[in-house]
Write a protein that holds these residues in place. Structure first.
Motif, PDB file in Angstrom:
ATOM      1  N   ASP A  66       0.846  -1.197   0.000  1.00  0.00           N
ATOM      2  CA  ASP A  66       0.000   0.000   0.000  1.00  0.00           C
ATOM      3  C   ASP A  66       0.878   1.242   0.000  1.00  0.00           C
ATOM      4  O   ASP A  66       1.547   1.552   0.985  1.00  0.00           O
ATOM      5  CB  ASP A  66      -0.921   0.000   1.228  1.00  0.00           C
ATOM      6  N   VAL A  67       0.893   1.926  -1.139  1.00  0.00           N
ATOM      7  CA  VAL A  67       1.635   3.195  -1.257  1.00  0.00           C
ATOM      8  C   VAL A  67       0.700   4.250  -1.857  1.00  0.00           C
ATOM      9  O   VAL A  67       1.095   5.078  -2.671  1.00  0.00           O
ATOM     10  CB  VAL A  67       2.920   3.017  -2.102  1.00  0.00           C
ATOM     11  N   GLU A  68      -0.537   4.222  -1.409  1.00  0.00           N
ATOM     12  CA  GLU A  68      -1.553   5.095  -1.990  1.00  0.00           C
ATOM     13  C   GLU A  68      -1.291   6.567  -1.707  1.00  0.00           C
ATOM     14  O   GLU A  68      -1.502   7.417  -2.579  1.00  0.00           O
ATOM     15  CB  GLU A  68      -2.936   4.702  -1.459  1.00  0.00           C
TER      16      GLU A  68
ATOM     17  N   ILE B 198       6.559  -3.825   4.151  1.00  0.00           N
ATOM     18  CA  ILE B 198       6.697  -2.368   4.098  1.00  0.00           C
ATOM     19  C   ILE B 198       7.843  -2.004   3.157  1.00  0.00           C
ATOM     20  O   ILE B 198       8.981  -2.441   3.352  1.00  0.00           O
ATOM     21  CB  ILE B 198       6.989  -1.779   5.497  1.00  0.00           C
ATOM     22  N   GLN B 199       7.540  -1.210   2.139  1.00  0.00           N
ATOM     23  CA  GLN B 199       8.555  -0.709   1.216  1.00  0.00           C
ATOM     24  C   GLN B 199       8.769   0.767   1.542  1.00  0.00           C
ATOM     25  O   GLN B 199       8.138   1.644   0.948  1.00  0.00           O
ATOM     26  CB  GLN B 199       8.085  -0.887  -0.226  1.00  0.00           C
ATOM     27  N   CYS B 200       9.631   1.049   2.494  1.00  0.00           N
ATOM     28  CA  CYS B 200       9.731   2.415   3.033  1.00  0.00           C
ATOM     29  C   CYS B 200      10.029   3.455   1.960  1.00  0.00           C
ATOM     30  O   CYS B 200       9.530   4.585   2.038  1.00  0.00           O
ATOM     31  CB  CYS B 200      10.789   2.460   4.131  1.00  0.00           C
ATOM     32  N   PHE B 201      10.814   3.099   0.962  1.00  0.00           N
ATOM     33  CA  PHE B 201      11.140   4.095  -0.062  1.00  0.00           C
ATOM     34  C   PHE B 201       9.893   4.492  -0.844  1.00  0.00           C
ATOM     35  O   PHE B 201       9.777   5.626  -1.313  1.00  0.00           O
ATOM     36  CB  PHE B 201      12.243   3.587  -0.996  1.00  0.00           C
ATOM     37  N   GLU B 202       8.931   3.561  -0.964  1.00  0.00           N
ATOM     38  CA  GLU B 202       7.689   3.891  -1.666  1.00  0.00           C
ATOM     39  C   GLU B 202       6.755   4.719  -0.794  1.00  0.00           C
ATOM     40  O   GLU B 202       5.934   5.486  -1.308  1.00  0.00           O
ATOM     41  CB  GLU B 202       6.983   2.614  -2.120  1.00  0.00           C
ATOM     42  N   ASN B 203       6.848   4.549   0.508  1.00  0.00           N
ATOM     43  CA  ASN B 203       6.063   5.370   1.429  1.00  0.00           C
ATOM     44  C   ASN B 203       6.757   6.689   1.758  1.00  0.00           C
ATOM     45  O   ASN B 203       6.193   7.533   2.464  1.00  0.00           O
ATOM     46  CB  ASN B 203       5.794   4.612   2.730  1.00  0.00           C
ATOM     47  N   ARG B 204       7.977   6.846   1.241  1.00  0.00           N
ATOM     48  CA  ARG B 204       8.804   8.025   1.513  1.00  0.00           C
ATOM     49  C   ARG B 204       8.958   8.259   3.012  1.00  0.00           C
ATOM     50  O   ARG B 204       8.836   9.381   3.516  1.00  0.00           O
ATOM     51  CB  ARG B 204       8.237   9.263   0.818  1.00  0.00           C
ATOM     52  N   LEU B 205       9.256   7.164   3.704  1.00  0.00           N
ATOM     53  CA  LEU B 205       9.489   7.196   5.140  1.00  0.00           C
ATOM     54  C   LEU B 205      10.769   6.441   5.445  1.00  0.00           C
ATOM     55  O   LEU B 205      10.995   5.354   4.914  1.00  0.00           O
ATOM     56  CB  LEU B 205       8.334   6.519   5.891  1.00  0.00           C
ATOM     57  N   ALA B 206      11.595   7.004   6.319  1.00  0.00           N
ATOM     58  CA  ALA B 206      12.772   6.279   6.778  1.00  0.00           C
ATOM     59  C   ALA B 206      12.331   5.108   7.648  1.00  0.00           C
ATOM     60  O   ALA B 206      11.268   5.124   8.274  1.00  0.00           O
ATOM     61  CB  ALA B 206      13.695   7.208   7.560  1.00  0.00           C
ATOM     62  N   VAL B 207      13.161   4.082   7.695  1.00  0.00           N
ATOM     63  CA  VAL B 207      12.857   2.888   8.481  1.00  0.00           C
ATOM     64  C   VAL B 207      12.551   3.239   9.934  1.00  0.00           C
ATOM     65  O   VAL B 207      11.704   2.596  10.566  1.00  0.00           O
ATOM     66  CB  VAL B 207      14.039   1.901   8.392  1.00  0.00           C
ATOM     67  N   ASP B 208      13.214   4.267  10.484  1.00  0.00           N
ATOM     68  CA  ASP B 208      13.018   4.631  11.888  1.00  0.00           C
ATOM     69  C   ASP B 208      12.130   5.864  12.057  1.00  0.00           C
ATOM     70  O   ASP B 208      12.099   6.474  13.125  1.00  0.00           O
ATOM     71  CB  ASP B 208      14.356   4.861  12.581  1.00  0.00           C
ATOM     72  N   ASP B 209      11.370   6.229  11.036  1.00  0.00           N
ATOM     73  CA  ASP B 209      10.459   7.365  11.142  1.00  0.00           C
ATOM     74  C   ASP B 209       9.425   7.105  12.241  1.00  0.00           C
ATOM     75  O   ASP B 209       8.962   5.981  12.428  1.00  0.00           O
ATOM     76  CB  ASP B 209       9.752   7.590   9.799  1.00  0.00           C
TER      77      ASP B 209
ATOM     78  N   ALA C 213       0.626  -9.060   4.530  1.00  0.00           N
ATOM     79  CA  ALA C 213      -0.197  -7.867   4.374  1.00  0.00           C
ATOM     80  C   ALA C 213       0.655  -6.687   3.919  1.00  0.00           C
ATOM     81  O   ALA C 213       1.888  -6.710   4.004  1.00  0.00           O
ATOM     82  CB  ALA C 213      -0.887  -7.527   5.700  1.00  0.00           C
ATOM     83  N   GLY C 214      -0.025  -5.654   3.456  1.00  0.00           N
ATOM     84  CA  GLY C 214       0.629  -4.392   3.139  1.00  0.00           C
ATOM     85  C   GLY C 214      -0.223  -3.241   3.632  1.00  0.00           C
ATOM     86  O   GLY C 214      -1.427  -3.205   3.347  1.00  0.00           O
ATOM     87  N   VAL C 215       0.351  -2.329   4.393  1.00  0.00           N
ATOM     88  CA  VAL C 215      -0.378  -1.142   4.849  1.00  0.00           C
ATOM     89  C   VAL C 215       0.498   0.085   4.634  1.00  0.00           C
ATOM     90  O   VAL C 215       1.713  -0.016   4.496  1.00  0.00           O
ATOM     91  CB  VAL C 215      -0.796  -1.240   6.338  1.00  0.00           C
ATOM     92  N   ASP C 216      -0.149   1.246   4.617  1.00  0.00           N
ATOM     93  CA  ASP C 216       0.541   2.516   4.408  1.00  0.00           C
ATOM     94  C   ASP C 216       0.673   3.245   5.743  1.00  0.00           C
ATOM     95  O   ASP C 216      -0.325   3.740   6.278  1.00  0.00           O
ATOM     96  CB  ASP C 216      -0.259   3.358   3.412  1.00  0.00           C
ATOM     97  N   PRO C 217       1.884   3.323   6.305  1.00  0.00           N
ATOM     98  CA  PRO C 217       2.046   3.984   7.606  1.00  0.00           C
ATOM     99  C   PRO C 217       1.608   5.446   7.606  1.00  0.00           C
ATOM    100  O   PRO C 217       1.306   6.000   8.671  1.00  0.00           O
ATOM    101  CB  PRO C 217       3.547   3.864   7.878  1.00  0.00           C
TER     102      PRO C 217
END
Length: 282
Positions: A64-66, A121-132, A93-97
């Motif tokens: 989920d990278v909506e 979780i594909q953090c680069f697609e969510n534009r979030l750092a792993v430790d965000d 599963a896939g969710v968008d943090p």
């Protein structure tokens, strides 16, 4: 049993709804994807290739990278594929943090109702750092549900995001804060392979996914992957998890390349399935 920790079979519902942000991947992986039969296989042919490769179980992952790219592979679609093909697939599963509480509710539903067994979780697609900080409620929910989380670590080839979101050293803070969290870092951290190995040495709940990279590169001098083989056949031998990322790599060829490495058959069996079986509690 060989377990492919990550592939996308040719089922339309498992295709990312809008993947234009990944266009550069098709350039980078063009030769390998052609060899794998991307776009040229139907599902029956794909299952035949799986059987020929000796793969007993394939992990498929929702995404989920909506909020960033308007794209999604729904949890419901993954659960349906698992149900429609008993014994063939295990679903994550896939969710968008970025969705806050909505993501937490979706994750709980995916696990407790749909029966999915982990989180992707594909953090680069969510534009979030792993430790965000927006990731932390997700990690806490994974601990509560007692499921592993797959986190994209290392270089990404999207020109719409930054490789910095997946630097493996960011995992260290996360795992210090969540020592019970079970993480699979995949792909295996290139070009920061040494950093990923150091974090894995520190944290016993961190596994490394040998995914979306040619296994033969582990034995190629100066490829940047060499330390994975040294540590993966010694102190981290129980933490290496094999995956083809099909259609990025041909399945049979990838397995043959693992077997051809200067590792014992017992270590190869661990990488190809034994470690994943233990991690996924099969």
């Amino acid at each position: 049993m060989i377990i492919d920790y990550g592939a996308t079979p040719p089922i339309p519902e498992l295709s990312l709804s809008n993947g234009t942000h990944l266009a550069n991947y098709r350039r980078v992986y063009a030769t390998a994807e052609k060899a794998a039969g991307r776009g040229a296989m139907d599902l029956d042919q794909w299952f035949a290739a799986v059987d020929e490769a000796g793969i007993g179980l394939t992990v498929i992952k929702a995404r989920d990278v909506e909020t960033t790219f308007g794209a999604r592979i729904p949890n419901e679609a993954v659960a349906k594929v698992v149900a429609d093909h008993p014994g063939r697939f295990l679903g994550f599963a896939g969710v968008d943090p970025n969705k806050g509480m909505t993501a937490l509710r979706e994750l709980e539903h995916a696990v407790t109702v749909l029966g999915l067994k982990g989180l992707n979780i594909q953090c680069f697609e969510n534009r979030l750092a792993v430790d965000d900080r927006r990731m932390y409620p997700i990690y806490a929910k994974c601990v509560e549900l007692d499921i592993p989380v797959n986190i994209h670590v290392g270089m990404n080839f999207s020109l719409k995001s930054s490789p910095e979101f997946g630097h493996p050293m960011l995992l260290d803070k996360v795992l210090c804060d969540f020592p019970e969290l079970r993480v699979i870092a995949s792909p295996p951290g290139w070009p920061w392979v040494a950093e990923l190995l150091a974090v894995a040495w520190r944290h016993p709940n961190l596994s490394i996914g040998l995914v979306a990279m040619r296994p033969k590169l582990l034995g190629v001098e100066h490829s940047g992957y060499g330390p994975l083989m040294q540590y993966g056949r010694t102190i981290l031998k129980d933490r290496m998890i094999f995956g083809t990322a099909w259609p990025m790599l041909p399945m049979k060829r990838a397995i043959e390349e693992i077997r051809a490495l200067p590792i014992s058959p017992e270590i190869a069996d661990r990488w190809l399935g034994g470690n994943a079986k233990a991690l996924l509690r099969l």
